[in-house]
Design a protein around this motif. Structure first.
Motif, PDB file in Angstrom:
ATOM      1  N   UNK A  32      -0.467 -38.402  40.184  1.00 42.50           N
ATOM      2  CA  UNK A  32      -1.703 -37.782  40.662  1.00 42.50           C
ATOM      3  C   UNK A  32      -1.520 -36.281  40.665  1.00 42.50           C
ATOM      4  N   UNK A  33      -2.596 -35.557  40.393  1.00 39.06           N
ATOM      5  CA  UNK A  33      -2.535 -34.107  40.379  1.00 39.06           C
ATOM      6  C   UNK A  33      -3.849 -33.510  39.914  1.00 39.06           C
ATOM      7  N   UNK A  34      -3.772 -32.374  39.236  1.00 37.19           N
ATOM      8  CA  UNK A  34      -4.965 -31.691  38.728  1.00 37.19           C
ATOM      9  C   UNK A  34      -4.722 -31.265  37.283  1.00 37.19           C
ATOM     10  N   UNK A  35      -5.815 -31.128  36.545  1.00 36.02           N
ATOM     11  CA  UNK A  35      -5.781 -30.681  35.150  1.00 36.02           C
ATOM     12  C   UNK A  35      -4.898 -31.579  34.285  1.00 36.02           C
ATOM     13  N   UNK A  36      -4.976 -32.889  34.501  1.00 38.68           N
ATOM     14  CA  UNK A  36      -4.121 -33.827  33.775  1.00 38.68           C
ATOM     15  C   UNK A  36      -4.788 -34.408  32.530  1.00 38.68           C
ATOM     16  N   UNK A  37      -6.052 -34.106  32.293  1.00 38.80           N
ATOM     17  CA  UNK A  37      -6.779 -34.661  31.150  1.00 38.80           C
ATOM     18  C   UNK A  37      -6.775 -33.662  29.999  1.00 38.80           C
ATOM     19  N   UNK A  38      -6.108 -33.998  28.888  1.00 41.50           N
ATOM     20  CA  UNK A  38      -6.141 -33.104  27.728  1.00 41.50           C
ATOM     21  C   UNK A  38      -7.563 -33.006  27.174  1.00 41.50           C
ATOM     22  N   UNK A  39      -7.830 -31.995  26.370  1.00 40.95           N
ATOM     23  CA  UNK A  39      -9.189 -31.779  25.866  1.00 40.95           C
ATOM     24  C   UNK A  39      -9.568 -32.718  24.742  1.00 40.95           C
ATOM     25  N   UNK A  40      -8.643 -33.129  23.872  1.00 41.10           N
ATOM     26  CA  UNK A  40      -9.031 -33.906  22.693  1.00 41.10           C
ATOM     27  C   UNK A  40      -8.658 -35.384  22.743  1.00 41.10           C
ATOM     28  N   UNK A  41      -7.730 -35.776  23.573  1.00 38.32           N
ATOM     29  CA  UNK A  41      -7.233 -37.144  23.605  1.00 38.32           C
ATOM     30  C   UNK A  41      -6.669 -37.431  24.996  1.00 38.32           C
ATOM     31  N   UNK A  42      -6.644 -38.696  25.416  1.00 35.13           N
ATOM     32  CA  UNK A  42      -6.072 -38.991  26.745  1.00 35.13           C
ATOM     33  C   UNK A  42      -4.543 -39.057  26.755  1.00 35.13           C
ATOM     34  N   UNK A  43      -3.896 -38.688  25.641  1.00 39.86           N
ATOM     35  CA  UNK A  43      -2.437 -38.750  25.545  1.00 39.86           C
ATOM     36  C   UNK A  43      -1.808 -37.607  26.334  1.00 39.86           C
ATOM     37  N   UNK A  44      -0.883 -37.951  27.228  1.00 39.91           N
ATOM     38  CA  UNK A  44      -0.162 -36.976  28.045  1.00 39.91           C
ATOM     39  C   UNK A  44       1.327 -37.240  27.861  1.00 39.91           C
ATOM     40  N   UNK A  45       2.109 -36.188  27.670  1.00 35.17           N
ATOM     41  CA  UNK A  45       3.562 -36.319  27.581  1.00 35.17           C
ATOM     42  C   UNK A  45       4.134 -36.138  28.984  1.00 35.17           C
ATOM     43  N   UNK A  46       4.995 -37.070  29.386  1.00 39.74           N
ATOM     44  CA  UNK A  46       5.613 -37.014  30.701  1.00 39.74           C
ATOM     45  C   UNK A  46       7.121 -36.931  30.504  1.00 39.74           C
ATOM     46  N   UNK A  47       7.735 -35.958  31.145  1.00 37.86           N
ATOM     47  CA  UNK A  47       9.179 -35.760  31.063  1.00 37.86           C
ATOM     48  C   UNK A  47       9.839 -36.356  32.301  1.00 37.86           C
ATOM     49  N   UNK A  48      10.746 -37.310  32.079  1.00 34.95           N
ATOM     50  CA  UNK A  48      11.609 -37.858  33.133  1.00 34.95           C
ATOM     51  C   UNK A  48      12.968 -37.203  32.898  1.00 34.95           C
ATOM     52  N   UNK A  49      13.251 -36.109  33.587  1.00 31.72           N
ATOM     53  CA  UNK A  49      14.411 -35.269  33.277  1.00 31.72           C
ATOM     54  C   UNK A  49      14.299 -34.864  31.814  1.00 31.72           C
ATOM     55  N   UNK A  50      15.146 -35.353  30.922  1.00 27.87           N
ATOM     56  CA  UNK A  50      15.095 -34.968  29.510  1.00 27.87           C
ATOM     57  C   UNK A  50      14.486 -36.038  28.613  1.00 27.87           C
ATOM     58  N   UNK A  51      14.029 -37.147  29.174  1.00 23.57           N
ATOM     59  CA  UNK A  51      13.422 -38.215  28.386  1.00 23.57           C
ATOM     60  C   UNK A  51      11.904 -38.054  28.406  1.00 23.57           C
ATOM     61  N   UNK A  52      11.298 -37.929  27.217  1.00 20.82           N
ATOM     62  CA  UNK A  52       9.852 -37.743  27.108  1.00 20.82           C
ATOM     63  C   UNK A  52       9.196 -39.087  26.814  1.00 20.82           C
ATOM     64  N   UNK A  53       8.145 -39.408  27.579  1.00 21.80           N
ATOM     65  CA  UNK A  53       7.404 -40.657  27.438  1.00 21.80           C
ATOM     66  C   UNK A  53       5.925 -40.322  27.297  1.00 21.80           C
ATOM     67  N   UNK A  54       5.217 -41.121  26.512  1.00 23.04           N
ATOM     68  CA  UNK A  54       3.781 -40.932  26.350  1.00 23.04           C
ATOM     69  C   UNK A  54       3.055 -41.685  27.465  1.00 23.04           C
ATOM     70  N   UNK A  55       2.162 -40.994  28.160  1.00 19.98           N
ATOM     71  CA  UNK A  55       1.338 -41.596  29.194  1.00 19.98           C
ATOM     72  C   UNK A  55      -0.123 -41.482  28.815  1.00 19.98           C
ATOM     73  N   UNK A  56      -0.978 -42.090  29.600  1.00 13.63           N
ATOM     74  CA  UNK A  56      -2.421 -42.056  29.355  1.00 13.63           C
ATOM     75  C   UNK A  56      -3.128 -41.462  30.562  1.00 13.63           C
ATOM     76  N   UNK A  57      -3.911 -40.406  30.309  1.00 10.65           N
ATOM     77  CA  UNK A  57      -4.714 -39.817  31.380  1.00 10.65           C
ATOM     78  C   UNK A  57      -5.876 -40.758  31.674  1.00 10.65           C
ATOM     79  N   UNK A  58      -6.000 -41.178  32.925  1.00  8.61           N
ATOM     80  CA  UNK A  58      -7.104 -42.040  33.324  1.00  8.61           C
ATOM     81  C   UNK A  58      -8.315 -41.185  33.670  1.00  8.61           C
TER      82      UNK A  58
END
Length: 116
Positions: A32-58
């Motif tokens: 949860x937070x603010x400004x989490x929705x990208x402008x062109x796609x709901x794809x969000x990159x989430x970093x768990x320390x150095x591991x990057x995972x693709x998430x979906x902005x709801x």
């Protein structure tokens, strides 16, 4: 979001909470937070320390992501990127990875068939 001619400036994403705050690797979590929705796609990159995972902005305030199975360690710093992974948020949340329980022994080794 501000647009000046051909230049667009987006407010940086910020994480305020993670739910649940701890889980096993592979669990679905929500940021949860603010400004989490990208402008062109709901794809969000989430970093768990150095591991990057693709998430979906709801929506602009929440992202659903699965904790990666490759994560080692117990306390992880989570950051988000809404620009394809180029820059990550200054703000972060802490997520704790719990190990799956392991059965090492069953005692007694034998007993009555009816369980009594």
């Amino acid at each position: 979001f501000v647009s000046i001619g051909a230049v667009s400036v987006h407010d940086r994403p910020a994480i305020s909470t993670v739910t649940p705050p701890s889980a096993t690797a592979g669990a679905d979590i929500v940021l949860k937070g603010v400004n989490l929705l990208p402008t062109s796609t709901p794809i969000v990159h989430v970093s768990f320390n150095d591991t990057i995972v693709i998430g979906t902005a709801m929506n602009n305030a929440s992202v659903r992501v699965r904790a990666p199975l490759t994560v080692n360690g117990t306390a992880l710093i989570l950051r988000v990127s809404t620009d394809g992974g180029s820059t990550f948020s200054d703000s972060h949340a802490i997520f704790y990875v719990r190990e799956l329980p392991v059965i090492s022994a069953i005692v007694p080794f034998h007993g009555p068939a009816n369980g009594r």
